[in-house]
Enzyme design. Structure first.
Site, mmCIF file in Angstrom:
data_model
loop_
_atom_site.group_PDB
_atom_site.id
_atom_site.type_symbol
_atom_site.label_atom_id
_atom_site.label_comp_id
_atom_site.label_asym_id
_atom_site.label_seq_id
_atom_site.Cartn_x
_atom_site.Cartn_y
_atom_site.Cartn_z
ATOM 1 N N GLU A 181 -1.712 -3.898 -6.143
ATOM 2 C CA GLU A 181 -0.645 -4.536 -5.361
ATOM 3 C C GLU A 181 0.678 -3.784 -5.526
ATOM 4 O OE1 GLU A 181 1.171 -9.104 -5.191
ATOM 5 O OE2 GLU A 181 -0.079 -8.455 -6.866
ATOM 6 N N CYS B 1 -4.019 -10.086 -4.439
ATOM 7 C CA CYS B 1 -3.838 -10.877 -5.649
ATOM 8 C C CYS B 1 -4.030 -12.388 -5.451
ATOM 9 C CB CYS B 1 -2.465 -10.585 -6.247
ATOM 10 S SG CYS B 1 -2.359 -10.987 -8.019
ATOM 11 N N LYS C 80 -0.018 -10.221 2.496
ATOM 12 C CA LYS C 80 -0.407 -11.261 1.535
ATOM 13 C C LYS C 80 -0.153 -12.642 2.144
ATOM 14 C CE LYS C 80 0.241 -12.273 -3.418
ATOM 15 N NZ LYS C 80 0.950 -11.792 -4.620
#
Length: 244
Positions: A53, A164, A128
């Site tokens: 990330e 994540c 994300k």
């Protein structure tokens, strides 16, 4: 290396997980390391290389994300890297933004993103979806939540990537991994910068197992390694990249 059956015929796909230590704000050093690992993956005949990330700016960049020069260097670096990549698909974490998109606080909207790079071009930007706001994470301060991305194709196989927290969906109203599977993905790659705490590896393994039970897909997890300062003090990233 895994066996995938995308259609009538089976094929092998080799995936490289580049578990690297980046430095927040050191764009040049991060660029060199990314390109070096891409060359290693190509020598190993990998089809895909996945990085953690926010690989390009480093994690966590915190209030540097409010600096225009920082955002510009991030954008310039990902474009420079893209121009040098061919013969492999690279998934590289960066900050995506568009000057015309303004958030309620009057600042430009920013997305915690993955650049999907093929044939010297950024083919897709994956944002994300789930933004953590607890413990050492303050991502809603900086980022706008994205939508679950469409799968991208590598050697005829539909692949999907998430970032994540998108894995940690048990306490959210969205299951990003399952959404990607329902869009036709044949494998999932998660790019993380997940800091160490006691028992964290067992938590990750349990989460990945649940996602696999739900999707029946292979799952690849690449995590950052090293240390950086955070709001709560030093964060230590333990790597522990996994393939299921």
């Amino acid at each position: 290396e895994i066996l995938i059956k995308p259609a009538a015929q089976s094929m092998h796909m080799r995936i490289a997980l580049a578990q690297i230590d980046t430095v927040v704000g050191d764009f040049e050093e991060n660029r060199k390391k990314i390109l070096a690992y891409i060359e290693r993956a190509k020598r190993a005949k990998a089809d895909i290389i996945a990085f953690p990330e926010l690989t390009i700016p480093g994690y966590p960049p915190m209030d540097l994300l409010y600096a225009d020069d920082f955002l510009k260097q991030n954008a310039t670096t990902v474009l420079e890297i893209a121009k040098q990549i061919e013969g492999i698909t690279a998934l590289i974490g960066f900050v995506d933004f568009q000057r015309g998109e303004i958030s309620p606080d009057g600042r430009v909207k920013k997305y915690n993103a993955i650049a999907v790079i093929q044939n010297r071009r950024i083919m897709q930007s994956i944002h994300k979806v789930l933004l953590p706001e607890y413990d050492v994470f303050f991502e809603t301060r900086y980022f706008t939540s994205g939508r679950a991305a469409e799968p991208f194709t590598v050697n005829g196989v539909k692949c999907a990537a998430e970032i994540c927290e998108d894995l940690w969906s048990d306490t959210y109203h969205r299951n990003v991994t399952l959404e990607l599977a329902r869009k036709g993905a044949k494998l999932i790659i998660n790019a993380s910068a997940s800091p160490f705490s006691a028992g964290k590896r067992d938590q990750r393994v349990a989460l990945i197992r649940r996602r696999i039970q739900e999707t029946e897909l292979p799952f690849f997890y690449v995590n950052a390694v090293g240390g950086e300062d955070g709001y709560e003090g030093e964060l230590v990233f333990d790597g522990e990249s996994l393939a299921f």
